[in-house]
Design a protein around this motif. Sequence first.
Motif, PDB file in Angstrom:
ATOM      1  N   ILE A  17       0.857  -1.188   0.000  1.00  9.53           N
ATOM      2  CA  ILE A  17       0.000   0.000   0.000  1.00  9.53           C
ATOM      3  C   ILE A  17       0.893   1.237   0.000  1.00  9.53           C
ATOM      4  O   ILE A  17       1.841   1.318   0.778  1.00  9.53           O
ATOM      5  CB  ILE A  17      -0.905   0.029   1.242  1.00  9.53           C
ATOM      6  CG1 ILE A  17      -1.596  -1.316   1.437  1.00  9.53           C
ATOM      7  CG2 ILE A  17      -1.934   1.132   1.138  1.00  9.53           C
ATOM      8  CD1 ILE A  17      -2.279  -1.423   2.778  1.00  9.53           C
ATOM      9  N   ALA A  28      -6.577   2.345   5.475  1.00 12.52           N
ATOM     10  CA  ALA A  28      -6.682   1.346   4.412  1.00 12.52           C
ATOM     11  C   ALA A  28      -6.128   0.002   4.876  1.00 12.52           C
ATOM     12  O   ALA A  28      -6.718  -1.050   4.604  1.00 12.52           O
ATOM     13  CB  ALA A  28      -5.941   1.821   3.168  1.00 12.52           C
ATOM     14  N   LEU A  99     -11.871   1.438  -0.495  1.00  7.67           N
ATOM     15  CA  LEU A  99     -10.782   2.061   0.249  1.00  7.67           C
ATOM     16  C   LEU A  99     -10.815   3.575   0.081  1.00  7.67           C
ATOM     17  O   LEU A  99     -11.384   4.091  -0.879  1.00  7.67           O
ATOM     18  CB  LEU A  99      -9.444   1.512  -0.246  1.00  7.67           C
ATOM     19  CG  LEU A  99      -9.208   0.037   0.047  1.00  7.67           C
ATOM     20  CD1 LEU A  99      -7.935  -0.424  -0.630  1.00  7.67           C
ATOM     21  CD2 LEU A  99      -9.130  -0.219   1.532  1.00  7.67           C
ATOM     22  N   VAL A 103      -5.006   6.208  -2.128  1.00  8.45           N
ATOM     23  CA  VAL A 103      -4.260   5.013  -1.731  1.00  8.45           C
ATOM     24  C   VAL A 103      -4.007   4.179  -2.971  1.00  8.45           C
ATOM     25  O   VAL A 103      -4.920   3.885  -3.739  1.00  8.45           O
ATOM     26  CB  VAL A 103      -5.048   4.192  -0.679  1.00  8.45           C
ATOM     27  CG1 VAL A 103      -4.308   2.922  -0.349  1.00  8.45           C
ATOM     28  CG2 VAL A 103      -5.286   5.007   0.557  1.00  8.45           C
TER      29      VAL A 103
END
Length: 112
Positions: A17, A28, A99, A103
């Motif tokens: 991520i 997230a 999400l 991100v």
Amino acid sequence: MAEKADKKKHSKIRITIKSFDHHVIDKAARVIIETAERSGAIIAGPIPLPTKIKKFTVNKSTFVHKNSREQFEMRIHKRLIDINESTSATIDGLSNLALPAGVDIEIKMLTV
């Protein structure tokens, strides 16, 4: 037939991520972990990776005043989540995630 079942048990998912904001990336990661735990997978992480800092130096004026400059920086935060012994429910859950914006997610399927 038992060998195929063993291969599916040992499949590993690695999720990377990336984000500019560390609060957003932590939210997230929490959502991904909760989704994977509900499906019964074994999770390792989130592991914080080193923050990459990109610095830019720009002249304030266009031509004259060479000594007058501004500096900007961009911080890219990263987290790593390993999901061991994933099932098809885990993969379905991860593909349908909502999400936060900002991100970037990279999902890799590893066979061990």
